[in-house]
Design an enzyme around this catalytic site. Structure first.
Site, PDB file in Angstrom:
ATOM      1  N   PHE A 267       3.142  -1.491   3.209  1.00  0.00           N
ATOM      2  CA  PHE A 267       2.708  -2.267   4.372  1.00  0.00           C
ATOM      3  C   PHE A 267       1.805  -1.425   5.269  1.00  0.00           C
ATOM      4  CE2 PHE A 267       6.733  -4.205   3.190  1.00  0.00           C
ATOM      5  CZ  PHE A 267       6.481  -5.565   3.322  1.00  0.00           C
ATOM      6  N   ASP A 268       0.736  -2.039   5.764  1.00  0.00           N
ATOM      7  CA  ASP A 268       0.044  -1.504   6.927  1.00  0.00           C
ATOM      8  C   ASP A 268       0.907  -1.882   8.135  1.00  0.00           C
ATOM      9  OD1 ASP A 268      -2.083  -0.531   8.593  1.00  0.00           O
ATOM     10  OD2 ASP A 268      -2.646  -2.617   8.954  1.00  0.00           O
ATOM     11  N   LYS A 269       0.704  -1.223   9.274  1.00  0.00           N
ATOM     12  CA  LYS A 269       1.513  -1.545  10.460  1.00  0.00           C
ATOM     13  C   LYS A 269       0.837  -2.562  11.365  1.00  0.00           C
ATOM     14  CE  LYS A 269       1.566   0.801  14.278  1.00  0.00           C
ATOM     15  NZ  LYS A 269       1.356  -0.261  15.300  1.00  0.00           N
ATOM     16  N   THR A 270      -0.300  -2.148  11.952  1.00  0.00           N
ATOM     17  CA  THR A 270      -0.938  -2.957  12.985  1.00  0.00           C
ATOM     18  C   THR A 270      -1.503  -4.255  12.412  1.00  0.00           C
ATOM     19  OG1 THR A 270      -1.558  -0.917  14.118  1.00  0.00           O
ATOM     20  CG2 THR A 270      -2.663  -2.938  14.812  1.00  0.00           C
TER      21      THR A 270
ATOM     22  N   ILE B 168      -0.020  -4.687   1.462  1.00  0.00           N
ATOM     23  CA  ILE B 168      -0.171  -5.774   2.430  1.00  0.00           C
ATOM     24  C   ILE B 168      -0.841  -5.224   3.681  1.00  0.00           C
ATOM     25  CG2 ILE B 168       1.017  -7.544   3.765  1.00  0.00           C
ATOM     26  CD1 ILE B 168       3.259  -7.426   1.738  1.00  0.00           C
TER      27      ILE B 168
END
Length: 622
Positions: free
Chosen positions: A313-316, A513
């Site tokens: 996963f990306d965060k922002t 993602i």
């Protein structure tokens, strides 16, 4: 010329025309009406020529056993049926194959628009400083060592190092960070990022193809080129289907001395239901996903999603909304309560264009606070602001900015800042008349479904990893909130790609993602790329295999269940089609079927496959 004719005949409009004439032939045959020329000849010409072209092309250009394909087997059956005068059977096998090809092509289409948009982000000009004068030059003419000036609002033309000035740079294109990053002399800046506030002079360090943005573009191109087109299951099996079919047909002829039986074997052996099994199931699953706000661009992505055992996963903008909100309002003054402190700071920040300042002003408006008049205002890019609010001299900004202006930072304040940093929050200190009076904490907002989604993936034996360009403290804080234990922070786009490649080398099937431009190479490199479609950049959406149009990450477990069900459906349809073919071959050998009736049995198998696939459309996977 030949290819143009072939492409025209293989298109959807002409395939429909071929189907119409095939139905006409069947009606005439059932009504026992004789006509000078069987309408099925039109189907043979329209659907048969592209089939024959494909079979011959593969024989000439493919290597090894890949020369033998399902197109070759069906071409042989078509020619054999024509040879004994059964034009309907010839047209039927060619038409079913054409339908399969059209369906599979529709599921495999991929948009190239995202890469074009990424290329368009490359700055076209730069402002060179030479002999103390400015001159605009083409970005391609910039060389290492050139001194460039970048004004507020301009894109940085090449990678470089700041030699004069302070600013805040929007690096979202490279790192995905939700906040502009403060920059000062000695800091590095990247091509394509946006200078938000102060004017800077920089020395070019990486130019042309060596710049960060061009590397980003190349990574997307390379990953795109590595994506192999989905190979039809029928073609994988054709290497043994063709020789087995020919052998059984030859044996049938020598045993029965009946050429019609031999041709019937070839007709019923054609893997038309096999050809339809994959694209029909995939199209039904794609339709099912679309109802849930999920756009799946290819059958390959759907199949691969079921194999995924690691999701990065990306965060922002992915685990979070990518929108900063005031989370803490802490007063260090007995004279100011939280609302009074907020009014004071928001009044000063009302003149600021900085995202943090705007978030504070928005928070004050939500609380219906009345802002005070500002008589003086001054902003130092990358540091903070000064304003005179109701006669009070107010400094708002970083700890360093307040110290530079002679304001003491007590231990209580430093401890509070450390606490906010450990929680992954941005902070703005406020000092009134030389005394630090409070701090505002701002945080990105975690999606409410994120924690439950990660937990559900864990129950499905799927590992989760956080890959983000944000700083380590922020990354650790949000990862802990959702239950992700593997965290890799402060990553540039190429480093995200390297991490995904490393996971793949460890034998992991990785799904990435993300939502930003900086995620595009990682989305392309992963086995499956999923983009946040509503808020994400167009480039990320186009680079991905799947897009969540409602930005609902709780759909990820649903996607895995849908993919698994689709693969099971395809395998069942293939097994059923092989069983029908086996029974039909025995009936052909015994003389109970003719090429025409064999073609109708053949059609029945194809209809069963389509109906089984259609069940996917309304099945519940939540």
């Amino acid at each position: 010329m030949v290819k143009k004719i072939n492409d025209f005949l293989a298109g959807v409009p002409m395939t429909i025309v071929g189907g119409v004439f095939l139905v006409a032939s069947l009606i005439l045959m059932l009504m026992k009406i004789e006509v000078p020329a069987d309408p099925a000849w039109i189907s043979v010409i329209i659907s048969g020529i592209p089939l024959l072209y494909l079979a011959i092309w593969r024989i000439i250009y493919n290597k090894g056993m890949s020369k033998i394909s399902s197109a070759l087997l069906i071409s042989i059956a078509m020619i054999a049926a024509i040879a004994i005068g059964d034009i309907f059977a010839a047209g039927e096998v060619a038409f079913i194959m054409a339908i399969g090809a059209v369906l599979e092509d529709k599921t495999a289409e991929r948009s190239k628009k995202g890469l074009k948009e990424l290329i368009s982000l490359a700055p076209q000009q730069g402002r060179r400083i030479i002999n103390r004068k400015e001159e605009m030059i083409n970005a391609k003419e910039i060389k290492v060592g050139y001194i460039l000036r970048v004004l507020p609002g301009e894109a940085i033309p090449v990678d470089g190092k700041i030699i004069s000035g302070n600013t805040s740079v929007d690096q979202a294109i490279m790192t995905g960070e939700s906040l502009p990053v403060d920059k000062e002399v000695g800091d590095n800046v990247f091509c394509g990022t946006i200078n938000r506030f102060g004017a800077i002079d920089m020395e070019a360090t990486n130019v042309g193809e060596d710049s960060s943005l061009q590397k980003l573009i190349r990574m997307v191109q390379d990953a795109e080129n590595k994506q192999a087109p989905i190979q039809r299951i029928a073609d994988k099996w054709a290497t043994w289907l063709v020789p087995v079919a020919l052998l059984i047909a030859i044996v049938t002829y020598f045993v029965t001395q009946d050429i019609v039986r031999a041709v019937t074997v070839l007709v019923v052996f054609c893997p038309c239901a096999l050809v339809l099994a994959t694209p029909t199931a995939i199209m039904a699953a794609i339709g099912q996903a679309t109802k849930h706000g999920v756009v799946i661009k290819s059958g390959e992505a759907l199949e691969n999603m079921g194999k995924v055992d690691t999701i990065a996963f990306d965060k922002t903008g992915t685990l979070t909304f990518g929108k900063l909100e005031v989370s803490d309002m802490i007063s260090f003054s007995k004279e100011l309560d939280e609302n009074e402190l907020l009014t004071l700071i928001a009044s000063a920040e009302s003149r600021s264009e900085h995202p943090l300042g705007k978030a504070i002003v928005a928070h004050a408006k939500v609380k219906n606070l009345v802002l005070k008049d500002v008589k003086e205002f001054c902003m130092e890019a990358g540091k903070g602001i000064y304003a005179n609010v109701s006669g009070r001299n107010l400094f708002c900004g970083s700890e360093k900015y307040l110290i530079e202006n002679g304001i003491d930072i007590p231990k209580q304040v430093s401890d509070t800042l450390d606490t906010l940093r450990n929680q992954g929050k941005a902070s703005i200190l406020a000092a009134a008349d030389g005394i630090c009076v409070g701090v505002v904490g701002l945080s990105d907002v975690l999606r409410s479904t994120a924690k439950e989604m990660v937990a559900e993936l864990g129950k499905m034996d799927t590992q989760t990893v956080l890959l983000t360009g944000d700083n380590r403290r922020t990354a650790d804080y949000f990862a802990n909130q959702v239950g992700i234990t593997s965290v890799r922070a402060e990553l540039l786009p190429e480093e995200k790609v390297q991490n995904i490649v490393q996971l793949q080398q460890e034998g992991k099937a990785v799904c990435m993602i993300g939502d930003g431009v900086n995620d595009a190479p990682a989305l392309k490199t992963a086995s499956v790329g999923v983009a946040m479609g509503a808020m994400g950049s167009d480039i990320a959406v186009d680079a991905a295999d799947i897009a969540l149009m409602s930005d609902d990450i709780s759909k990820i477990p649903y996607l895995k269940r849908l993919s698994n069900a689709t693969v099971r459906t395809i395998k069942f349809s293939i097994s059923l089609s092989l069983f029908i073919n086996f029974v039909a071959i025995l009936m052909s050998f015994m003389g109970w079927l003719t090429p025409t009736t064999g073609a109708l049995v053949h059609n029945a198998g194809s209809i069963f496959v389509v109906l089984i696939a259609a069940l996917l459309y309304d099945r519940k996977f939540d």
